[in-house]
Design an enzyme around this catalytic site. Structure first.
Site, PDB file in Angstrom:
ATOM      1  N   HIS A 250       5.985 -15.767  -6.666  1.00  0.00           N
ATOM      2  CA  HIS A 250       5.423 -16.689  -7.652  1.00  0.00           C
ATOM      3  C   HIS A 250       6.538 -17.594  -8.145  1.00  0.00           C
ATOM      4  O   HIS A 250       7.693 -17.177  -8.250  1.00  0.00           O
ATOM      5  CB  HIS A 250       4.815 -15.917  -8.820  1.00  0.00           C
ATOM      6  CG  HIS A 250       3.965 -16.762  -9.725  1.00  0.00           C
ATOM      7  ND1 HIS A 250       4.489 -17.518 -10.751  1.00  0.00           N
ATOM      8  CD2 HIS A 250       2.614 -16.968  -9.757  1.00  0.00           C
ATOM      9  CE1 HIS A 250       3.512 -18.153 -11.376  1.00  0.00           C
ATOM     10  NE2 HIS A 250       2.373 -17.846 -10.802  1.00  0.00           N
ATOM     11  N   GLU A 305      -3.066 -13.624  -6.784  1.00  0.00           N
ATOM     12  CA  GLU A 305      -3.981 -13.953  -5.703  1.00  0.00           C
ATOM     13  C   GLU A 305      -4.327 -12.752  -4.827  1.00  0.00           C
ATOM     14  O   GLU A 305      -5.421 -12.689  -4.259  1.00  0.00           O
ATOM     15  CB  GLU A 305      -3.401 -15.068  -4.814  1.00  0.00           C
ATOM     16  CG  GLU A 305      -3.543 -16.457  -5.390  1.00  0.00           C
ATOM     17  CD  GLU A 305      -2.391 -16.815  -6.313  1.00  0.00           C
ATOM     18  OE1 GLU A 305      -1.426 -16.025  -6.379  1.00  0.00           O
ATOM     19  OE2 GLU A 305      -2.456 -17.874  -6.964  1.00  0.00           O
TER      20      GLU A 305
END
Length: 363
Positions: A250, A305
């Site tokens: 991320h 996700e």
């Protein structure tokens, strides 16, 4: 400054906000004083909306009022569905959703934030049914957003566990600092273009594969791996080849994304209907071990996700709808940031450093 240096604005403080705080080093997300894990444990999307809009709107701070207003907005939005379907054509769901938002006027009897957040789930469900050859289903204003979205999509009420799973997902992704789509919405809001225009801009930014397009490819990756025996060799080859492991790493979080744990618990709570949780959990375990071994100087952990993909698949959301569904939840946060930006912000106009050629007379 060299061309491209800091072109992603890393470390640049672009403004102040009371809405949310992302601590990438600690792996925490605070939404108006509450940890995201605690917030979604107590409520869903309407609760987060009431919290984010508190002090900005008439319904802010009142969950019952938010739920009532969004129900009324879904009813109003359904009248626009025939016009939307007439222009949807070959557009993808998120492209068609963008077109649907453009049908909303800037001024109406319902406040703009209510109209936008009520219209998105109605438009998305109608577009998905239309793509499958089915007629749209009218909303039920007595339902919450998540339960009604699934009902409109399926044509029948969804199991409570599925509605709760979707509600938690939408609440979890509602706000996340000055991410690309939120900052886009704030830039547009700073020009006083209006909330509807700002949200359309946010959705357009979310459409980009580097921002909102990751959950679907997580399932593509799991499909490609296929079997437990193939996990190790597949991951090894992918990392050696420099391929991106979908659902890991991320831009902000240097440790585990706290939203990943929220969504992992959602998948667990779905029980047998969660499908391939055990397989995905083994992929996660081996992926983290492989990344630590082959990229020892770079921390890449599980992001939101990875388990988002499993949760949405389990409740019957098609992959092509993952990104627009993300927008259904994030719109609540976009609206809050528009309110905040309009309240006190000047037009956002950063400086740039020119590094191109200079005319000889100016040299």
């Amino acid at each position: 400054m060299k061309v491209g240096q800091n072109d992603g604005l890393d470390g640049v403080m672009a403004g102040e906000t009371v809405l949310s705080h992302v601590d990438g080093e600690a792996g925490t997300l605070i939404v108006r004083g509450a940890m995201i894990e605690d917030l979604v444990r107590r409520g869903g999307l309407e609760d987060v909306a009431a919290l984010l809009w508190d002090g900005f709107t008439a319904d802010g701070g009142d969950v019952a009022a938010v739920r009532r207003d969004l129900g009324a907005a879904r009813q109003a939005a359904f009248a626009l569905v025939p016009g939307l379907l007439s222009v949807a054509g070959r557009l993808t769901p998120i492209e068609a959703l963008r077109a649907g938002l453009a049908l909303l006027p800037d001024e109406d009897r319902l406040p703009a934030h209510v109209r936008v957040c009520g219209a998105l789930p109605v438009f998305l469900a109608a577009l998905l049914r239309h793509g499958g050859g089915d007629a749209p289903v009218a909303p039920d204003p007595a339902q919450g957003t998540a339960a009604d979205l699934l009902r409109m999509l399926r044509g029948a009420p969804a199991p409570q566990a599925h509605a709760r799973a979707l509600d938690v997902y939408l609440a979890t992704v509602a706000d996340h600092g000055f991410n690309a789509s939120t900052f886009t919405a704030r830039v547009i809001a700073s020009t006083r273009a209006g909330l509807v225009s700002a949200v359309i801009g946010g959705l357009c930014a979310l459409k980009g594969p580097l921002h909102g397009g990751a959950p679907g490819p997580v399932l593509d990756m799991l499909d490609e791996i296929g079997t437990v025996d193939n996990i190790g060799p597949w991951l090894e080859q992918a990392v050696v080849d420099g391929s991106r492991l979908m659902g890991f790493g991320h831009r902000i979080y240097k440790v585990r994304d706290p939203r990943a744990d929220v969504l992992k618990q959602v998948v667990r709570d779905l029980g047998p209907s969660s499908g391939r949780l055990a397989f995905a959990a083994e992929v996660e375990r081996q992926a983290l071990a492989t990344l630590r071994r082959l990229k020892p100087g770079r921390r890449l952990d599980t992001n939101v996700e990875f388990y988002t993909a499993l949760a949405l698949e389990a409740v019957g959301i098609p992959r092509a709808a993952f990104t627009p569904l993300f927008g259904v939840g994030r719109a609540v946060g976009w609206c809050a940031h528009v309110f905040e930006q309009e309240r006190g912000g000047r037009i956002i106009r950063p400086l740039s450093r020119y590094v191109g050629p200079v005319p000889k007379q100016a040299a």
